[in-house]
Each structure stands twice: as C-alpha cells, then as structure tokens.
Design an enzyme around this catalytic site. Structure first.
Site, PDB file in Angstrom:
ATOM      1  N   GLY A 125     -29.579  18.491  25.609  1.00 18.08           N
ATOM      2  CA  GLY A 125     -29.200  16.752  24.569  1.00 18.08           C
ATOM      3  C   GLY A 125     -27.652  16.309  25.432  1.00 18.08           C
ATOM      4  O   GLY A 125     -26.522  16.074  23.987  1.00 18.08           O
ATOM      5  N   ALA A 126     -26.940  16.997  26.260  1.00 17.63           N
ATOM      6  CA  ALA A 126     -25.865  16.960  26.751  1.00 17.63           C
ATOM      7  C   ALA A 126     -25.109  15.269  27.576  1.00 17.63           C
ATOM      8  O   ALA A 126     -24.401  15.496  27.765  1.00 17.63           O
ATOM      9  CB  ALA A 126     -25.668  17.641  27.853  1.00 17.63           C
ATOM     10  N   SER A 173     -25.726  20.431  10.722  1.00 18.27           N
ATOM     11  CA  SER A 173     -25.726  19.552  10.414  1.00 18.27           C
ATOM     12  C   SER A 173     -25.686  19.796   8.850  1.00 18.27           C
ATOM     13  O   SER A 173     -26.149  20.822   8.367  1.00 18.27           O
ATOM     14  CB  SER A 173     -26.656  18.335  10.017  1.00 18.27           C
ATOM     15  OG  SER A 173     -25.814  17.162   9.337  1.00 18.27           O
ATOM     16  N   ILE A 183     -19.401  12.692  12.320  1.00 13.45           N
ATOM     17  CA  ILE A 183     -19.126  13.194  13.897  1.00 13.45           C
ATOM     18  C   ILE A 183     -19.578  11.639  14.930  1.00 13.45           C
ATOM     19  O   ILE A 183     -20.346  11.374  13.997  1.00 13.45           O
ATOM     20  CB  ILE A 183     -19.455  14.070  14.072  1.00 13.45           C
ATOM     21  CG1 ILE A 183     -19.266  15.261  13.806  1.00 13.45           C
ATOM     22  CG2 ILE A 183     -18.325  13.933  15.912  1.00 13.45           C
ATOM     23  CD1 ILE A 183     -18.293  16.060  12.938  1.00 13.45           C
ATOM     24  N   TYR A 210     -34.771  14.655   8.381  1.00 14.50           N
ATOM     25  CA  TYR A 210     -33.975  15.544   9.083  1.00 14.50           C
ATOM     26  C   TYR A 210     -33.092  17.034   8.229  1.00 14.50           C
ATOM     27  O   TYR A 210     -32.660  17.888   9.557  1.00 14.50           O
ATOM     28  CB  TYR A 210     -32.700  14.275  10.006  1.00 14.50           C
ATOM     29  CG  TYR A 210     -31.257  14.117   9.974  1.00 14.50           C
ATOM     30  CD1 TYR A 210     -31.744  15.009  11.845  1.00 14.50           C
ATOM     31  CD2 TYR A 210     -29.975  14.719   9.245  1.00 14.50           C
ATOM     32  CE1 TYR A 210     -30.072  14.834  12.119  1.00 14.50           C
ATOM     33  CE2 TYR A 210     -29.654  15.192  10.255  1.00 14.50           C
ATOM     34  CZ  TYR A 210     -29.289  15.399  12.189  1.00 14.50           C
ATOM     35  OH  TYR A 210     -28.358  15.576  12.040  1.00 14.50           O
ATOM     36  N   ASN A 267     -28.321  21.268  21.175  1.00 15.71           N
ATOM     37  CA  ASN A 267     -27.756  20.481  21.015  1.00 15.71           C
ATOM     38  C   ASN A 267     -28.265  19.919  20.603  1.00 15.71           C
ATOM     39  O   ASN A 267     -28.241  18.357  19.587  1.00 15.71           O
ATOM     40  CB  ASN A 267     -26.247  20.077  21.242  1.00 15.71           C
ATOM     41  CG  ASN A 267     -25.926  18.805  21.198  1.00 15.71           C
ATOM     42  OD1 ASN A 267     -25.202  18.580  20.259  1.00 15.71           O
ATOM     43  ND2 ASN A 267     -26.478  17.505  21.989  1.00 15.71           N
ATOM     44  N   VAL A 281     -37.098  17.594  25.334  1.00 16.54           N
ATOM     45  CA  VAL A 281     -37.261  19.876  25.326  1.00 16.54           C
ATOM     46  C   VAL A 281     -38.592  19.976  24.277  1.00 16.54           C
ATOM     47  O   VAL A 281     -38.491  21.244  23.611  1.00 16.54           O
ATOM     48  CB  VAL A 281     -35.822  20.241  23.961  1.00 16.54           C
ATOM     49  CG1 VAL A 281     -34.851  19.861  24.934  1.00 16.54           C
ATOM     50  CG2 VAL A 281     -35.483  18.672  22.723  1.00 16.54           C
TER      51      VAL A 281
HETATM   52  P1  NAD Z   1     -26.933  11.792  19.541  1.00 15.36           P
HETATM   53  O1  NAD Z   1     -28.231  10.445  19.564  1.00 15.36           O
HETATM   54  O2  NAD Z   1     -25.118  10.993  20.501  1.00 15.36           O
HETATM   55  O3  NAD Z   1     -26.856  12.916  21.325  1.00 15.36           O
HETATM   56  C1  NAD Z   1     -27.767  12.753  20.678  1.00 15.36           C
HETATM   57  C2  NAD Z   1     -28.400  13.590  22.585  1.00 15.36           C
HETATM   58  O4  NAD Z   1     -30.042  14.381  23.053  1.00 15.36           O
HETATM   59  C3  NAD Z   1     -28.791  12.404  23.249  1.00 15.36           C
HETATM   60  O5  NAD Z   1     -28.013  12.281  24.493  1.00 15.36           O
HETATM   61  C4  NAD Z   1     -30.399  11.955  23.417  1.00 15.36           C
HETATM   62  O6  NAD Z   1     -31.288  11.609  24.693  1.00 15.36           O
HETATM   63  C5  NAD Z   1     -30.879  13.863  23.324  1.00 15.36           C
HETATM   64  N1  NAD Z   1     -32.301  14.280  23.036  1.00 15.36           N
HETATM   65  C6  NAD Z   1     -33.204  13.373  22.085  1.00 15.36           C
HETATM   66  N2  NAD Z   1     -33.849  13.848  21.731  1.00 15.36           N
HETATM   67  C7  NAD Z   1     -34.087  14.720  22.838  1.00 15.36           C
HETATM   68  C8  NAD Z   1     -35.506  15.242  23.281  1.00 15.36           C
HETATM   69  N3  NAD Z   1     -36.845  15.434  22.857  1.00 15.36           N
HETATM   70  N4  NAD Z   1     -34.953  16.295  24.789  1.00 15.36           N
HETATM   71  C9  NAD Z   1     -33.756  16.302  24.805  1.00 15.36           C
HETATM   72  N5  NAD Z   1     -32.832  15.673  25.393  1.00 15.36           N
HETATM   73  C10 NAD Z   1     -33.207  14.241  23.952  1.00 15.36           C
HETATM   74  O7  NAD Z   1     -26.415  12.241  18.757  1.00 15.36           O
HETATM   75  P2  NAD Z   1     -24.457  13.410  18.778  1.00 15.36           P
HETATM   76  O8  NAD Z   1     -24.190  12.875  17.077  1.00 15.36           O
HETATM   77  O9  NAD Z   1     -23.954  13.255  19.150  1.00 15.36           O
HETATM   78  O10 NAD Z   1     -25.501  14.332  17.952  1.00 15.36           O
HETATM   79  C11 NAD Z   1     -25.695  15.703  18.680  1.00 15.36           C
HETATM   80  C12 NAD Z   1     -25.941  16.469  17.756  1.00 15.36           C
HETATM   81  O11 NAD Z   1     -25.368  16.995  16.459  1.00 15.36           O
HETATM   82  C13 NAD Z   1     -27.430  16.411  17.219  1.00 15.36           C
HETATM   83  O12 NAD Z   1     -28.193  17.595  16.981  1.00 15.36           O
HETATM   84  C14 NAD Z   1     -27.289  16.304  15.627  1.00 15.36           C
HETATM   85  O13 NAD Z   1     -28.535  15.987  15.101  1.00 15.36           O
HETATM   86  C15 NAD Z   1     -25.849  16.815  15.133  1.00 15.36           C
HETATM   87  N6  NAD Z   1     -25.233  16.373  14.161  1.00 15.36           N
HETATM   88  C16 NAD Z   1     -24.757  15.372  14.815  1.00 15.36           C
HETATM   89  C17 NAD Z   1     -23.676  14.772  13.338  1.00 15.36           C
HETATM   90  C18 NAD Z   1     -22.643  13.035  13.545  1.00 15.36           C
HETATM   91  O14 NAD Z   1     -22.506  13.024  13.104  1.00 15.36           O
HETATM   92  N7  NAD Z   1     -22.905  12.716  15.253  1.00 15.36           N
HETATM   93  C19 NAD Z   1     -23.488  15.177  11.721  1.00 15.36           C
HETATM   94  C20 NAD Z   1     -24.272  16.665  12.227  1.00 15.36           C
HETATM   95  C21 NAD Z   1     -25.524  17.183  13.067  1.00 15.36           C
END
Ligand code: NAD
Length: 244
Positions: A12-13, A140, A186, A153, A88, A62
């Site tokens: 997910g990068a 999270s 975040i 979630y 991630n 994934v």
């Molecule tokens: P985001 O939606 O900006 O990025 C997530 C990325 O994962 C995207 O590029 C997406 O295309 C990719 N993705 C989604 N499903 C996928 C799959 N099946 N296979 C491969 N890639 C996939 O989200 P983010 O805020 O950067 O979150 C990243 C991680 O951090 C996640 O696991 C999220 O649950 C966790 N998180 C985020 C927050 C927040 O406040 N943003 C808080 C707690 C946890």
C-alpha cells in the site's frame, strides 16, 4: 539509524503512510520493493530514487494470494532477499453495525487481515533462511479504543495485534522481530474523507492538539526496523498524540 544493505517490502505504498515510510527508508539507505493495488506514479518513484536507492514497484492486490506469491518471488529473485516487511495496505468501509452489509465486513477483513496473512506467509521463509527479519504491521488506535461505524475495521486492527504477538513468539528464535505500530488520526486521504464536524470531534480528544503526520508513523516504523530496536518484539508502539 541506518538501513543500508536491507531490502524492504512495503504494501500500500502508492500514497499516504506507506509512501512516506518508503521515502523515510530510502533516506536511511534501504533498497525498496513497493506494491499497491493502484498503479504507483512516477513521481512517487522519483521521490524515493532521488536518495540513490534501488526501488522495484509492482501493482499488486494483497488479497490475491497467487499474485502475492508471484510478486514476492520476483522481488527475492531480483534482490536476493527481503529483510523488512511493512504490512501497511488497509481500507475502511464505514457503516453503523445495524446497517453494515456482509460485503463491507468481508472486504475489510480480506484486505486488512487476509492480505497481511498472504504477504507475510510469502515472505517469512526467506527471513527464516536469512536468520533475520523485521516485520511491522500497521494497526490503528481504533483497534484498542473501538469506534462507532468501524466494527469491521477496528476488528481487523485488533486482530493484527493477536497476529503480531503470536507470530513474534513463533519466529523469535530465528532472529525475526514482529511488532505493530498503532497510529492515531493521521493526515492522509483516509482521514480527509471525514467531514469538518467529525475532524473537530477527533481533534478535541487529542492531548497534543493536532492530527499526526505520515512522517510521525514513518519515524516509528523506521525505529522498529532498525538495529536500535533489535531486542523489541511482540509489542505495539502507539503513535497517537496521547489520545489513547
Ligand atoms: P490511504 O488510503 O491513503 O493508503 C492506503 C494505500 O493502500 C492506498 O495506496 C491503497 O491503494 C492501498 N491499498 C488498499 N487496498 C489494497 C490492496 N488490496 N492491495 C494493495 N494495496 C492496497 O491510507 P493511509 O492513511 O495511508 O493508511 C495506511 C495504513 O495506516 C492503513 O493500514 C490504515 O488502516 C492505517 N491507519 C491509518 C490511519 C490514518 O489516520 N490515516 C490511522 C490508523 C491506521
């Protein structure tokens, strides 16, 4: 901290926290393999490669176990091994429980938990062979606190803690550490989807008075993958401005 000589796989990068972790690792000298279900833009690759590191990138969902196996094999063939795995990739499909559709439950479980299972399964053998490895799972704060509208979630994010702790006990003697980072709120597209009222309600619960930045999470992940954290395993690092 220094990650020279390491190859890191980050899921997910393509944007958000995963992209920022990749940029941080590149600054610390790690080579990278980054995957995302959406195409990874050239800008993202340029930002990473400007640090002089090698970066492979693949479009990968994934949840697709065969594709995961094939891409991980390609990465290992190209790089010789994977030393760091950051699970991630994650999604939300929010709805109050009474209205939550089975598809919303299943999709979130499939990406956030099954995806972690598939990728870790594909990578763990090479880490065992190397007798070293670092795995960091992105959980999270809501996996600990709970959150209305996020039964699906938050279940996956608590589930990742059980995954982290159990796997750490299985592979510790092989020189592999397994830890989790639990971000608070975040500033990424995931939270930008919240309306103004929801954002204000969240801010009022954060003692440090601001949302976190993706760099706050990348710093924590980098620490857990570094030599400095070699005696830390099976634990959760909370990065949430004090909200939990
Ligand atoms: P985001 O939606 O900006 O990025 C997530 C990325 O994962 C995207 O590029 C997406 O295309 C990719 N993705 C989604 N499903 C996928 C799959 N099946 N296979 C491969 N890639 C996939 O989200 P983010 O805020 O950067 O979150 C990243 C991680 O951090 C996640 O696991 C999220 O649950 C966790 N998180 C985020 C927050 C927040 O406040 N943003 C808080 C707690 C946890």
């Amino acid at each position: 901290m220094n990650l020279k000589g390491q190859t890191a796989l980050i899921t997910g990068a393509g944007r958000g926290i995963g992209k920022t972790i990749a940029a941080k690792f590149a600054k610390l000298g790690s080579d990278l393999a980054i995957v995302d279900m959406n195409p990874i833009s050239n800008n993202v690759l340029r930002e990473i490669e400007q640090n002089g590191t090698k970066c492979l990138s693949y479009q990968l969902d994934v949840t697709d176990v065969d594709e995961v196996d094939s891409v991980v094999k390609k990465i290992i063939d190209e790089t010789g091994g994977i030393h760091i795995l950051v699970n991630n990739a994650g999604i939300t499909q929010d709805n109050l429980f009474m209205r939550m559709k089975p598809e919303q439950w299943l999709q979130v479980i499939d990406v956030n938990l099954n995806g972690v299972f598939h990728v870790t399964k594909a990578v763990i053998r090479t880490m065992v062979k190397q007798h070293s490895g670092r795995i960091v799972n992105i959980s999270s704060v809501v996996g600990f606190s709970g959150n209305p509208g996020q039964v699906n979630y938050s279940s996956t994010k608590s589930g990742l803690i059980g995954f982290t702790k159990s796997l750490s006990r299985e592979v510790g003697t092989r020189g592999i550490t397994v830890n989790a980072v639990a971000p608070g709120f975040i500033n990424t597209s995931m939270t930008q989807a919240l309306n103004e009222n929801q954002q204000q309600a969240i801010l009022s619960q954060i003692p440090l008075g601001r949302m976190g930045e993706a760099e706050d999470i990348a710093n924590a992940v980098a620490f857990l993958t570094s030599d400095e954290a070699s005696y830390i395993t099976g634990t959760v690092l909370h990065v949430n401005g004090g909200m939990y």
